[in-house]
Design a protein around this motif. Structure first.
Motif, PDB file in Angstrom:
ATOM      1  N   VAL A  25      -4.409  78.894  63.783  1.00 56.38           N
ATOM      2  CA  VAL A  25      -3.223  78.824  62.941  1.00 56.38           C
ATOM      3  C   VAL A  25      -2.387  77.659  63.440  1.00 56.38           C
ATOM      4  CG1 VAL A  25      -1.116  79.992  62.184  1.00 56.38           C
ATOM      5  CG2 VAL A  25      -3.227  81.301  62.494  1.00 56.38           C
ATOM      6  N   LEU A  26      -2.120  76.725  62.558  1.00 57.01           N
ATOM      7  CA  LEU A  26      -1.305  75.556  62.892  1.00 57.01           C
ATOM      8  C   LEU A  26       0.015  75.678  62.153  1.00 57.01           C
ATOM      9  CD1 LEU A  26      -0.976  72.727  64.144  1.00 57.01           C
ATOM     10  CD2 LEU A  26      -2.075  71.819  62.088  1.00 57.01           C
ATOM     11  N   VAL A  27       1.094  75.697  62.898  1.00 57.56           N
ATOM     12  CA  VAL A  27       2.426  75.814  62.316  1.00 57.56           C
ATOM     13  C   VAL A  27       3.175  74.517  62.608  1.00 57.56           C
ATOM     14  CG1 VAL A  27       4.587  77.123  62.309  1.00 57.56           C
ATOM     15  CG2 VAL A  27       2.419  78.305  62.684  1.00 57.56           C
ATOM     16  N   ALA A  28       3.657  73.878  61.556  1.00 58.76           N
ATOM     17  CA  ALA A  28       4.412  72.639  61.694  1.00 58.76           C
ATOM     18  C   ALA A  28       5.312  72.502  60.475  1.00 58.76           C
ATOM     19  CB  ALA A  28       3.468  71.443  61.806  1.00 58.76           C
ATOM     20  N   PRO A  29       6.383  71.730  60.588  1.00 59.61           N
ATOM     21  CA  PRO A  29       7.303  71.590  59.461  1.00 59.61           C
ATOM     22  C   PRO A  29       6.662  70.836  58.289  1.00 59.61           C
ATOM     23  CG  PRO A  29       7.956  70.159  61.278  1.00 59.61           C
ATOM     24  CD  PRO A  29       6.821  70.991  61.765  1.00 59.61           C
ATOM     25  N   PRO A  30       7.259  70.941  57.110  1.00 61.27           N
ATOM     26  CA  PRO A  30       6.759  70.198  55.956  1.00 61.27           C
ATOM     27  C   PRO A  30       6.719  68.696  56.243  1.00 61.27           C
ATOM     28  CG  PRO A  30       8.421  71.790  55.263  1.00 61.27           C
ATOM     29  CD  PRO A  30       8.418  71.769  56.766  1.00 61.27           C
ATOM     30  N   GLY A  31       5.675  68.049  55.769  1.00 63.73           N
ATOM     31  CA  GLY A  31       5.551  66.607  55.959  1.00 63.73           C
ATOM     32  C   GLY A  31       4.902  66.202  57.265  1.00 63.73           C
ATOM     33  N   ALA A  32       4.464  67.171  58.060  1.00 64.75           N
ATOM     34  CA  ALA A  32       3.874  66.854  59.359  1.00 64.75           C
ATOM     35  C   ALA A  32       2.437  66.374  59.258  1.00 64.75           C
ATOM     36  CB  ALA A  32       3.953  68.066  60.281  1.00 64.75           C
ATOM     37  N   GLY A  33       1.772  66.664  58.122  1.00 65.71           N
ATOM     38  CA  GLY A  33       0.402  66.221  57.931  1.00 65.71           C
ATOM     39  C   GLY A  33      -0.632  67.315  58.025  1.00 65.71           C
ATOM     40  N   LYS A  34      -0.191  68.564  57.934  1.00 63.38           N
ATOM     41  CA  LYS A  34      -1.124  69.690  58.078  1.00 63.38           C
ATOM     42  C   LYS A  34      -2.224  69.648  57.024  1.00 63.38           C
ATOM     43  CE  LYS A  34       2.198  72.616  57.637  1.00 63.38           C
ATOM     44  NZ  LYS A  34       3.361  71.766  57.529  1.00 63.38           N
ATOM     45  N   THR A  35      -1.874  69.495  55.775  1.00 62.07           N
ATOM     46  CA  THR A  35      -2.887  69.509  54.715  1.00 62.07           C
ATOM     47  C   THR A  35      -3.436  68.123  54.419  1.00 62.07           C
ATOM     48  OG1 THR A  35      -1.195  69.379  52.992  1.00 62.07           O
ATOM     49  CG2 THR A  35      -1.950  71.564  53.632  1.00 62.07           C
ATOM     50  N   THR A  36      -2.732  67.090  54.793  1.00 58.28           N
ATOM     51  CA  THR A  36      -3.186  65.725  54.536  1.00 58.28           C
ATOM     52  C   THR A  36      -4.167  65.245  55.591  1.00 58.28           C
ATOM     53  OG1 THR A  36      -1.063  65.195  53.510  1.00 58.28           O
ATOM     54  CG2 THR A  36      -2.401  63.333  54.238  1.00 58.28           C
ATOM     55  N   LEU A  37      -3.865  65.468  56.831  1.00 51.36           N
ATOM     56  CA  LEU A  37      -4.613  64.879  57.930  1.00 51.36           C
ATOM     57  C   LEU A  37      -5.609  65.820  58.603  1.00 51.36           C
ATOM     58  CD1 LEU A  37      -4.958  62.376  59.700  1.00 51.36           C
ATOM     59  CD2 LEU A  37      -3.091  63.209  61.113  1.00 51.36           C
ATOM     60  N   VAL A  38      -5.228  67.054  58.828  1.00 54.46           N
ATOM     61  CA  VAL A  38      -6.060  67.960  59.627  1.00 54.46           C
ATOM     62  C   VAL A  38      -7.451  68.180  59.036  1.00 54.46           C
ATOM     63  CG1 VAL A  38      -6.237  70.290  60.577  1.00 54.46           C
ATOM     64  CG2 VAL A  38      -4.090  69.043  60.746  1.00 54.46           C
ATOM     65  N   PRO A  39      -7.586  68.519  57.756  1.00 57.58           N
ATOM     66  CA  PRO A  39      -8.945  68.728  57.239  1.00 57.58           C
ATOM     67  C   PRO A  39      -9.834  67.490  57.369  1.00 57.58           C
ATOM     68  CG  PRO A  39      -7.327  69.540  55.683  1.00 57.58           C
ATOM     69  CD  PRO A  39      -6.585  68.787  56.734  1.00 57.58           C
ATOM     70  N   LEU A  40      -9.296  66.318  57.080  1.00 60.00           N
ATOM     71  CA  LEU A  40     -10.078  65.091  57.209  1.00 60.00           C
ATOM     72  C   LEU A  40     -10.471  64.815  58.651  1.00 60.00           C
ATOM     73  CD1 LEU A  40      -8.107  62.777  54.762  1.00 60.00           C
ATOM     74  CD2 LEU A  40     -10.333  63.846  54.394  1.00 60.00           C
ATOM     75  N   ALA A  41      -9.568  65.107  59.569  1.00 60.18           N
ATOM     76  CA  ALA A  41      -9.841  64.850  60.978  1.00 60.18           C
ATOM     77  C   ALA A  41     -10.917  65.788  61.521  1.00 60.18           C
ATOM     78  CB  ALA A  41      -8.554  65.012  61.792  1.00 60.18           C
ATOM     79  N   LEU A  42     -11.036  66.981  60.952  1.00 67.48           N
ATOM     80  CA  LEU A  42     -11.996  67.965  61.457  1.00 67.48           C
ATOM     81  C   LEU A  42     -13.367  67.878  60.803  1.00 67.48           C
ATOM     82  CD1 LEU A  42      -9.688  71.096  61.699  1.00 67.48           C
ATOM     83  CD2 LEU A  42     -10.357  69.543  63.537  1.00 67.48           C
ATOM     84  N   LEU A  43     -13.496  67.162  59.706  1.00 73.61           N
ATOM     85  CA  LEU A  43     -14.766  67.111  58.979  1.00 73.61           C
ATOM     86  C   LEU A  43     -15.936  66.588  59.807  1.00 73.61           C
ATOM     87  CD1 LEU A  43     -13.796  65.987  55.378  1.00 73.61           C
ATOM     88  CD2 LEU A  43     -14.708  68.185  56.115  1.00 73.61           C
ATOM     89  N   ASP A  44     -15.688  65.681  60.721  1.00 73.70           N
ATOM     90  CA  ASP A  44     -16.756  65.093  61.530  1.00 73.70           C
ATOM     91  C   ASP A  44     -16.931  65.760  62.889  1.00 73.70           C
ATOM     92  OD1 ASP A  44     -17.484  63.227  59.603  1.00 73.70           O
ATOM     93  OD2 ASP A  44     -15.949  61.823  60.257  1.00 73.70           O
ATOM     94  N   ALA A  45     -16.261  66.888  63.111  1.00 79.19           N
ATOM     95  CA  ALA A  45     -16.367  67.573  64.399  1.00 79.19           C
ATOM     96  C   ALA A  45     -17.792  68.080  64.593  1.00 79.19           C
ATOM     97  CB  ALA A  45     -15.378  68.728  64.463  1.00 79.19           C
ATOM     98  N   PRO A  46     -18.388  67.834  65.757  1.00 83.49           N
ATOM     99  CA  PRO A  46     -19.765  68.258  65.988  1.00 83.49           C
ATOM    100  C   PRO A  46     -19.953  69.773  65.909  1.00 83.49           C
ATOM    101  CG  PRO A  46     -18.803  67.371  68.004  1.00 83.49           C
ATOM    102  CD  PRO A  46     -17.812  67.158  66.904  1.00 83.49           C
ATOM    103  N   TRP A  47     -18.962  70.560  66.258  1.00 84.97           N
ATOM    104  CA  TRP A  47     -19.070  72.010  66.234  1.00 84.97           C
ATOM    105  C   TRP A  47     -19.048  72.565  64.818  1.00 84.97           C
ATOM    106  CZ3 TRP A  47     -14.766  73.361  63.702  1.00 84.97           C
ATOM    107  CH2 TRP A  47     -13.635  72.584  63.868  1.00 84.97           C
ATOM    108  N   LEU A  48     -18.650  71.764  63.828  1.00 84.06           N
ATOM    109  CA  LEU A  48     -18.563  72.248  62.453  1.00 84.06           C
ATOM    110  C   LEU A  48     -19.943  72.517  61.865  1.00 84.06           C
ATOM    111  CD1 LEU A  48     -16.626  72.954  60.162  1.00 84.06           C
ATOM    112  CD2 LEU A  48     -16.760  70.577  59.421  1.00 84.06           C
ATOM    113  N   GLY A  49     -20.909  71.673  62.187  1.00 80.97           N
ATOM    114  CA  GLY A  49     -22.267  71.867  61.680  1.00 80.97           C
ATOM    115  C   GLY A  49     -22.295  71.932  60.165  1.00 80.97           C
ATOM    116  N   GLU A  50     -22.923  72.963  59.634  1.00 81.28           N
ATOM    117  CA  GLU A  50     -23.002  73.165  58.182  1.00 81.28           C
ATOM    118  C   GLU A  50     -21.896  74.085  57.667  1.00 81.28           C
ATOM    119  OE1 GLU A  50     -25.166  71.623  56.089  1.00 81.28           O
ATOM    120  OE2 GLU A  50     -25.746  70.462  57.858  1.00 81.28           O
TER     121      GLU A  50
END
Length: 66
Positions: free
Chosen positions: A29-54
């Motif tokens: 659970v990531l809690v941050a104020p509006p405009g911090a980049g939770k929905t803009t940046l976090v999903p894109l940053a995690l897409l290439d994580a090796p632990w994500l697999g399929e």
């Protein structure tokens, strides 16, 4: 984070810690104020994580009606 150049937003500072937390567990659970980049940046940053697999990233965005 190999998805091109991602913007520098306030959540950028916690991305390494978030990645480590998700590598050891399957949720966070990531809690941050509006405009911090939770929905803009976090999903894109995690897409290439090796632990994500399929697996998928599920992002919930609660919205309030004005």
């Amino acid at each position: 984070m190999n998805r091109g150049i991602l913007p520098e937003l306030p959540v950028s500072a916690v991305l390494p810690v978030l990645g480590e937390a998700l590598a050891g567990r399957n949720s966070a659970v990531l809690v941050a104020p509006p405009g911090a980049g939770k929905t803009t940046l976090v999903p894109l940053a995690l897409l290439d994580a090796p632990w994500l697999g399929e697996s998928r990233i599920v992002l919930l965005e609660p919205r309030r009606l004005a």
